[in-house]
Design an enzyme around this catalytic site. Structure first.
Site, PDB file in Angstrom:
ATOM      1  N   HIS A   1      -9.973   1.761   4.163  1.00  0.00           N
ATOM      2  CA  HIS A   1     -11.287   2.119   3.620  1.00  0.00           C
ATOM      3  C   HIS A   1     -11.533   1.442   2.272  1.00  0.00           C
ATOM      4  CE1 HIS A   1     -11.771   5.089   6.764  1.00  0.00           C
ATOM      5  NE2 HIS A   1     -10.655   5.689   6.407  1.00  0.00           N
TER       6      HIS A   1
ATOM      7  N   LYS B   1       0.829  -1.206   0.000  1.00  0.00           N
ATOM      8  CA  LYS B   1       0.000   0.000   0.000  1.00  0.00           C
ATOM      9  C   LYS B   1       0.863   1.256   0.000  1.00  0.00           C
ATOM     10  CE  LYS B   1      -2.136   3.370   2.664  1.00  0.00           C
ATOM     11  NZ  LYS B   1      -1.670   4.210   3.783  1.00  0.00           N
TER      12      LYS B   1
END
Length: 229
Positions: free
Chosen positions: A155, A135
């Site tokens: 999210h 990420k």
């Protein structure tokens, strides 16, 4: 591997998701940062709020005129400087480890060299640093290099699961792989930003506000009946 017809249907559904969410959220301008700045900022953002992340970032930049100065700081000073961002011992070790390795390899702390790498090579290089995951690497590619990749934070991962865009047991890393395969390249940045906003305001981890959701009629709500993710 999704068949061509299935992939076309997925792409159409994603376009509809983007269009609906975009109506409810203000447009976001893509900001380009220096690759090393983006990497360090993203390290600071791990497991904390945006407000605390930027407090740590601003303190770091105010304290040190450049990354060489941070490397030359007395033991513990960087850790104390970024304390507002949380997990300062762990994050300072990661940041100093990155800076030290870059200076040893490049002669100075810089990530300019990754601009010539393709996406997979750049991710492989960045995740070679201790404490840097997929990420974080994807954020550098997206926000610093302008590459068409979609970083998967908590999210994006949660909403992708609830929407059934990925299998129910897909990890964040697997979700990254799937979304970067099925989401049209030109929509990856926008979808990333929209899902983060949606996850903060509507599709929250606990008690999602499904009655206010612009995607309610097309969302299978995977996992929500058990408390959500």
């Amino acid at each position: 591997m999704t068949d061509p017809a299935g992939r076309q249907n997925e792409a159409q559904r994603i376009r509809q998701i983007v269009a609906r969410l975009a109506r409810a959220q203000p447009a976001s301008r893509k900001v380009r940062r220096d690759p090393l700045d983006e990497l360090i900022l993203t390290i600071l953002s791990q497991s904390t709020s945006d407000a605390n992340c930027y407090r740590g970032w601003e303190a770091l930049r105010a304290k040190y005129p450049d990354w060489e100065a941070a490397l030359a700081a007395p033991p513990g000073e960087v850790e104390e400087t970024i304390r507002p961002a949380g997990l300062s011992k762990q994050k300072s070790a990661t940041i100093l480890g990155v800076l030290s390795r870059l200076r040893n390899e490049q002669g100075s702390p810089t990530l300019d060299q990754i601009q010539t790498l393709d996406d997979s090579e750049a991710v492989e290089y960045l995740t070679g640093f201790k404490g840097v995951g997929v990420k974080t690497a994807a954020c550098v590619l997206c926000f610093a290099l302008g590459r068409d990749v979609i970083p998967v934070d908590t999210h994006v991962h949660r909403i992708a699961l609830r929407l059934g865009l990925v299998p129910e047991n897909a990890s964040a890393v697997r979700t990254h792989e799937i979304l970067n395969e099925i989401v049209p390249p030109e929509l990856r940045y926008e979808l990333h930003v929209l899902l983060i906003g949606h996850g903060r305001s509507v599709c929250t981890a606990r008690k999602p506000r499904c009655g206010e959701c612009d995607l309610a009629d097309c969302c299978p709500k995977v996992g929500i009946h058990t408390g959500g993710r």
